[in-house]
Design a protein around this motif. Structure first.
Motif, PDB file in Angstrom:
ATOM      1  N   SER A  40     -17.663  16.307   4.879  1.00 27.10           N
ATOM      2  CA  SER A  40     -16.955  15.424   3.953  1.00 27.10           C
ATOM      3  C   SER A  40     -16.494  14.140   4.627  1.00 27.10           C
ATOM      4  O   SER A  40     -16.482  13.079   3.998  1.00 27.10           O
ATOM      5  CB  SER A  40     -15.757  16.150   3.340  1.00 27.10           C
ATOM      6  N   CYS A  43     -19.430  11.951   4.638  1.00 24.78           N
ATOM      7  CA  CYS A  43     -19.664  11.485   3.268  1.00 24.78           C
ATOM      8  C   CYS A  43     -18.701  10.359   2.907  1.00 24.78           C
ATOM      9  O   CYS A  43     -19.118   9.312   2.401  1.00 24.78           O
ATOM     10  CB  CYS A  43     -19.498  12.657   2.305  1.00 24.78           C
ATOM     11  N   VAL A  44     -17.421  10.561   3.145  1.00 24.38           N
ATOM     12  CA  VAL A  44     -16.404   9.576   2.766  1.00 24.38           C
ATOM     13  C   VAL A  44     -16.600   8.273   3.535  1.00 24.38           C
ATOM     14  O   VAL A  44     -16.591   7.183   2.943  1.00 24.38           O
ATOM     15  CB  VAL A  44     -14.980  10.154   2.980  1.00 24.38           C
ATOM     16  N   VAL A  48     -17.627   4.851   1.616  1.00 25.50           N
ATOM     17  CA  VAL A  48     -16.651   3.756   1.592  1.00 25.50           C
ATOM     18  C   VAL A  48     -17.249   2.490   2.203  1.00 25.50           C
ATOM     19  O   VAL A  48     -17.148   1.403   1.629  1.00 25.50           O
ATOM     20  CB  VAL A  48     -15.336   4.166   2.302  1.00 25.50           C
ATOM     21  N   GLY A 120      -5.980   9.365  -3.434  1.00 27.22           N
ATOM     22  CA  GLY A 120      -6.644  10.109  -2.366  1.00 27.22           C
ATOM     23  C   GLY A 120      -6.503  11.614  -2.520  1.00 27.22           C
ATOM     24  O   GLY A 120      -7.425  12.363  -2.213  1.00 27.22           O
ATOM     25  N   THR A 129     -16.048  14.133  -4.137  1.00 29.60           N
ATOM     26  CA  THR A 129     -15.896  13.403  -2.888  1.00 29.60           C
ATOM     27  C   THR A 129     -16.631  12.070  -2.931  1.00 29.60           C
ATOM     28  O   THR A 129     -16.074  11.027  -2.589  1.00 29.60           O
ATOM     29  CB  THR A 129     -16.408  14.259  -1.717  1.00 29.60           C
ATOM     30  N   TRP A 130     -17.890  12.094  -3.347  1.00 26.61           N
ATOM     31  CA  TRP A 130     -18.663  10.848  -3.435  1.00 26.61           C
ATOM     32  C   TRP A 130     -18.051   9.907  -4.465  1.00 26.61           C
ATOM     33  O   TRP A 130     -17.883   8.717  -4.211  1.00 26.61           O
ATOM     34  CB  TRP A 130     -20.111  11.143  -3.828  1.00 26.61           C
ATOM     35  N   SER A 132     -14.966   9.688  -5.742  1.00 27.88           N
ATOM     36  CA  SER A 132     -13.681   9.089  -5.386  1.00 27.88           C
ATOM     37  C   SER A 132     -13.836   8.071  -4.260  1.00 27.88           C
ATOM     38  O   SER A 132     -13.136   7.061  -4.247  1.00 27.88           O
ATOM     39  CB  SER A 132     -12.672  10.178  -4.999  1.00 27.88           C
ATOM     40  N   SER A 133     -14.770   8.316  -3.339  1.00 26.58           N
ATOM     41  CA  SER A 133     -15.007   7.334  -2.265  1.00 26.58           C
ATOM     42  C   SER A 133     -15.554   6.036  -2.839  1.00 26.58           C
ATOM     43  O   SER A 133     -15.093   4.941  -2.496  1.00 26.58           O
ATOM     44  CB  SER A 133     -15.995   7.885  -1.243  1.00 26.58           C
ATOM     45  N   ARG A 143     -10.031   0.026   3.327  1.00 27.47           N
ATOM     46  CA  ARG A 143     -10.922   1.120   3.713  1.00 27.47           C
ATOM     47  C   ARG A 143     -10.262   2.223   4.517  1.00 27.47           C
ATOM     48  O   ARG A 143     -10.481   3.388   4.241  1.00 27.47           O
ATOM     49  CB  ARG A 143     -12.142   0.580   4.422  1.00 27.47           C
ATOM     50  N   ILE A 147      -9.815   6.039   3.341  1.00 23.62           N
ATOM     51  CA  ILE A 147     -10.429   7.141   4.093  1.00 23.62           C
ATOM     52  C   ILE A 147      -9.367   8.164   4.511  1.00 23.62           C
ATOM     53  O   ILE A 147      -9.554   9.374   4.359  1.00 23.62           O
ATOM     54  CB  ILE A 147     -11.202   6.596   5.313  1.00 23.62           C
ATOM     55  N   LEU A 150      -8.154  10.022   1.333  1.00 18.16           N
ATOM     56  CA  LEU A 150      -9.211  10.885   0.799  1.00 18.16           C
ATOM     57  C   LEU A 150      -9.419  12.107   1.686  1.00 18.16           C
ATOM     58  O   LEU A 150      -9.660  13.207   1.184  1.00 18.16           O
ATOM     59  CB  LEU A 150     -10.524  10.114   0.649  1.00 18.16           C
TER      60      LEU A 150
END
Length: 175
Positions: A40, A43-44, A48, A120, A129-130, A132-133, A143, A147, A150
């Motif tokens: 994750s 991913c985040v 972002v 977050g 996850t994707w 919300s980022s 950023r 991050i 999140l």
């Protein structure tokens, strides 16, 4: 090792819902939590930074387009819809809406009501996850604050899912 890597990849691809995937692969709870959190994080951070670049490119493209339209309006004295140009955008125009879709409006409401911390924490549960980022970066949230919050939300929801999934597996005698 392969089960850990599959759980990590699932954490990157689907985020917090990868916890039951890791448990179904017979990994211990702490290893599942670590693998999903590591996936994750990747991913985040990727989403972002990628969305921030897209947003900056979009803003520069839009500024160039507006400057061309303003210079063309000043030459003709008329706007694109035929009304006299006054250099002011129409109120309520779609160009003023940053995220006009359903998820975008919901994200704006969550962000306006609860701030970065609330977005977050609630974002991974509401948008994934994707999502919300990408939505957070599109909203222009700084950023590293995005991050950080999140990842706090992903950690919270992964822990909740781990406890709930472990309880369900024990209740059915699967684990």
């Amino acid at each position: 090792m392969g089960r850990f890597v599959w759980t990590l990849l699932a954490g990157f691809a689907i985020g917090t819902p990868a916890v039951p995937v890791g448990l179904s692969l017979s990994l211990p709870g702490p290893a599942v939590l670590f693998a999903v959190l590591l996936g994750s994080v990747c991913c985040v951070v990727f989403a972002v930074f990628a969305m921030e670049r897209v947003r900056l490119y979009w803003q520069s493209w839009r500024a160039r387009r507006k400057s061309l339209a303003v210079s063309a309006d000043s030459v003709t004295g008329m706007s694109a819809d035929g009304a006299p140009s006054h250099g002011i955008a129409a109120l309520g125009s779609p160009a003023g809406d940053r995220l006009s879709g359903t998820a975008g409006r919901r994200a704006q409401r969550v962000f306006e009501r609860y701030g970065v911390a609330g977005f977050g924490i609630a974002g991974p549960a509401l948008f994934g996850t994707w999502g919300s980022s990408l939505l957070g970066a599109a909203l222009g949230i700084p950023r590293w604050r995005l991050i950080r919050w999140l990842m706090a939300g992903v950690t919270f929801w992964c822990t909740v899912l781990l406890v709930a999934s472990d309880a369900v597996l024990d209740a059915f005698g699967i684990g």
